[in-house]
Scaffold this motif. Sequence first.
Motif, PDB file in Angstrom:
ATOM      1  N   HIS A 205       0.930  -1.135   0.024  1.00 45.89           N
ATOM      2  CA  HIS A 205       0.060  -0.098   0.135  1.00 45.89           C
ATOM      3  C   HIS A 205       0.892   1.244  -0.031  1.00 45.89           C
ATOM      4  O   HIS A 205       0.669   1.972   1.084  1.00 45.89           O
ATOM      5  N   LEU A 206       1.677   1.520  -1.074  1.00 45.60           N
ATOM      6  CA  LEU A 206       2.508   2.536  -1.135  1.00 45.60           C
ATOM      7  C   LEU A 206       1.813   3.509  -1.987  1.00 45.60           C
ATOM      8  O   LEU A 206       2.204   4.618  -1.886  1.00 45.60           O
ATOM      9  N   THR A 207       0.582   3.265  -2.814  1.00 41.91           N
ATOM     10  CA  THR A 207       0.169   4.481  -3.307  1.00 41.91           C
ATOM     11  C   THR A 207      -1.142   4.969  -2.387  1.00 41.91           C
ATOM     12  O   THR A 207      -1.357   6.062  -2.351  1.00 41.91           O
ATOM     13  N   ARG A 208      -2.048   3.916  -2.127  1.00 45.63           N
ATOM     14  CA  ARG A 208      -2.813   4.608  -0.989  1.00 45.63           C
ATOM     15  C   ARG A 208      -2.591   4.111   0.168  1.00 45.63           C
ATOM     16  O   ARG A 208      -2.714   3.022   0.615  1.00 45.63           O
ATOM     17  N   THR A 209      -1.868   4.926   0.885  1.00 48.37           N
ATOM     18  CA  THR A 209      -1.187   4.434   2.142  1.00 48.37           C
ATOM     19  C   THR A 209      -2.255   4.351   3.224  1.00 48.37           C
ATOM     20  O   THR A 209      -3.281   4.845   3.204  1.00 48.37           O
ATOM     21  N   LEU A 210      -1.755   3.469   4.240  1.00 44.25           N
ATOM     22  CA  LEU A 210      -2.650   3.220   5.282  1.00 44.25           C
ATOM     23  C   LEU A 210      -2.216   4.188   6.531  1.00 44.25           C
ATOM     24  O   LEU A 210      -1.127   4.163   6.665  1.00 44.25           O
ATOM     25  N   CYS A 268       3.395   7.294  -5.252  1.00 45.08           N
ATOM     26  CA  CYS A 268       3.902   7.039  -3.810  1.00 45.08           C
ATOM     27  C   CYS A 268       3.352   7.536  -2.856  1.00 45.08           C
ATOM     28  O   CYS A 268       3.764   7.544  -1.787  1.00 45.08           O
ATOM     29  N   GLY A 269       2.120   7.926  -3.052  1.00 44.04           N
ATOM     30  CA  GLY A 269       1.224   8.366  -1.846  1.00 44.04           C
ATOM     31  C   GLY A 269       1.227   9.524  -1.359  1.00 44.04           C
ATOM     32  O   GLY A 269       0.509  10.009  -0.150  1.00 44.04           O
ATOM     33  N   PHE A 270       1.839  10.486  -2.163  1.00 45.26           N
ATOM     34  CA  PHE A 270       1.966  11.981  -1.733  1.00 45.26           C
ATOM     35  C   PHE A 270       0.642  12.934  -2.246  1.00 45.26           C
ATOM     36  O   PHE A 270       0.516  12.876  -3.480  1.00 45.26           O
ATOM     37  N   VAL A 271       0.170  13.723  -1.400  1.00 47.28           N
ATOM     38  CA  VAL A 271      -0.969  14.387  -1.842  1.00 47.28           C
ATOM     39  C   VAL A 271      -0.698  15.543  -2.581  1.00 47.28           C
ATOM     40  O   VAL A 271      -1.560  16.155  -3.153  1.00 47.28           O
ATOM     41  N   SER A 272       0.461  15.999  -2.577  1.00 47.42           N
ATOM     42  CA  SER A 272       0.916  17.127  -3.354  1.00 47.42           C
ATOM     43  C   SER A 272       2.257  17.131  -3.727  1.00 47.42           C
ATOM     44  O   SER A 272       3.096  16.486  -3.062  1.00 47.42           O
ATOM     45  N   LEU A 273       2.914  17.810  -4.785  1.00 51.14           N
ATOM     46  CA  LEU A 273       4.388  18.053  -5.153  1.00 51.14           C
ATOM     47  C   LEU A 273       5.054  18.641  -4.231  1.00 51.14           C
ATOM     48  O   LEU A 273       5.988  18.251  -3.934  1.00 51.14           O
TER      49      LEU A 273
END
Length: 303
Positions: A205-210, A268-273
């Motif tokens: 779960h590296l894209t949608r992190t838990l 990689c699960g980051f919400v912003s650049l």
Amino acid sequence: MTEAFDMYALANALESLRLANQVADHSVCQWQILSLQGQQLRASNGIATATTRLDQAQPLDVLILCGGENLHNRTDHADLCQELHHWAIQPIELGAFGKAGWLLAQIGALDGLRSSLPEPDPSLSFGAFKDLTPVAAPFCIDRQRLTCVGPQAVKGLMHELLARTHGRGLIRRMEKHAARQARPLQPRHNAPEKLQAILALMNDHLTRTLGIDELAEAMGISRRHLERLFKRNLGCSPSRHYLYLRLQQARQFLQAGKQPMSDVARECGFVSLQHFFRCYRQYFGAHPRDERAPLQQPRSLTA
């Protein structure tokens, strides 16, 4: 292919095609290894490879020349040039790896088109190349012509070719698969089973992190117990280790391909650049763009 062909370039091309089929879980591409006479050919490193006669090939969509280092300087390739002239007017994509691209230039197959060509040999006369348009890039696809500067650029060329025919989603899946395969084994051989299971869950779960509470609930333990497991065995908090995994994957994506920064951050699960850039600089001491392979400078062709 020709005698003394570049095995590194050929392997990079075939591995990209093989991986595309594996990731897609069905055959999205097929390949043939061809030569004029269909004889066994030796690569520049001496490895022998079987080939099929070009005139006995299955129907082609793409034909790419993989030759030796000095193929374009030889004077005994009239038959090859004649064949290339024939294929240059066919409704297929025609390309070459590395210095074999200069042979396409010599027969006029690159006239009026953008191309990526390596540094030419001093023995070449540039008077006939006035219609070339070299670009400062490791590889280039312009209409039905494919060129690249060398074996390390072959992967990028093949990925771009696959993206044009099967979509960029396939390339992202290929890059994610390659990144997983390149991920080092975590130091968990002496770790408790619960911790090993948590680490595996994080990697999945590296894209949608838990969240930390979600991880604890999935393992049937308290958040405090989970935090103690990480501190005792890995010397850091769960969130810190999770961030480390995501940044490592981001670095592999950046080094492996041409994904836009925004896509890498999202995968990689980051919400912003901005958050991605800040975390990356704090961890690696560099901006993510520094991981990109530098483009080659334009070549100046003079008579």
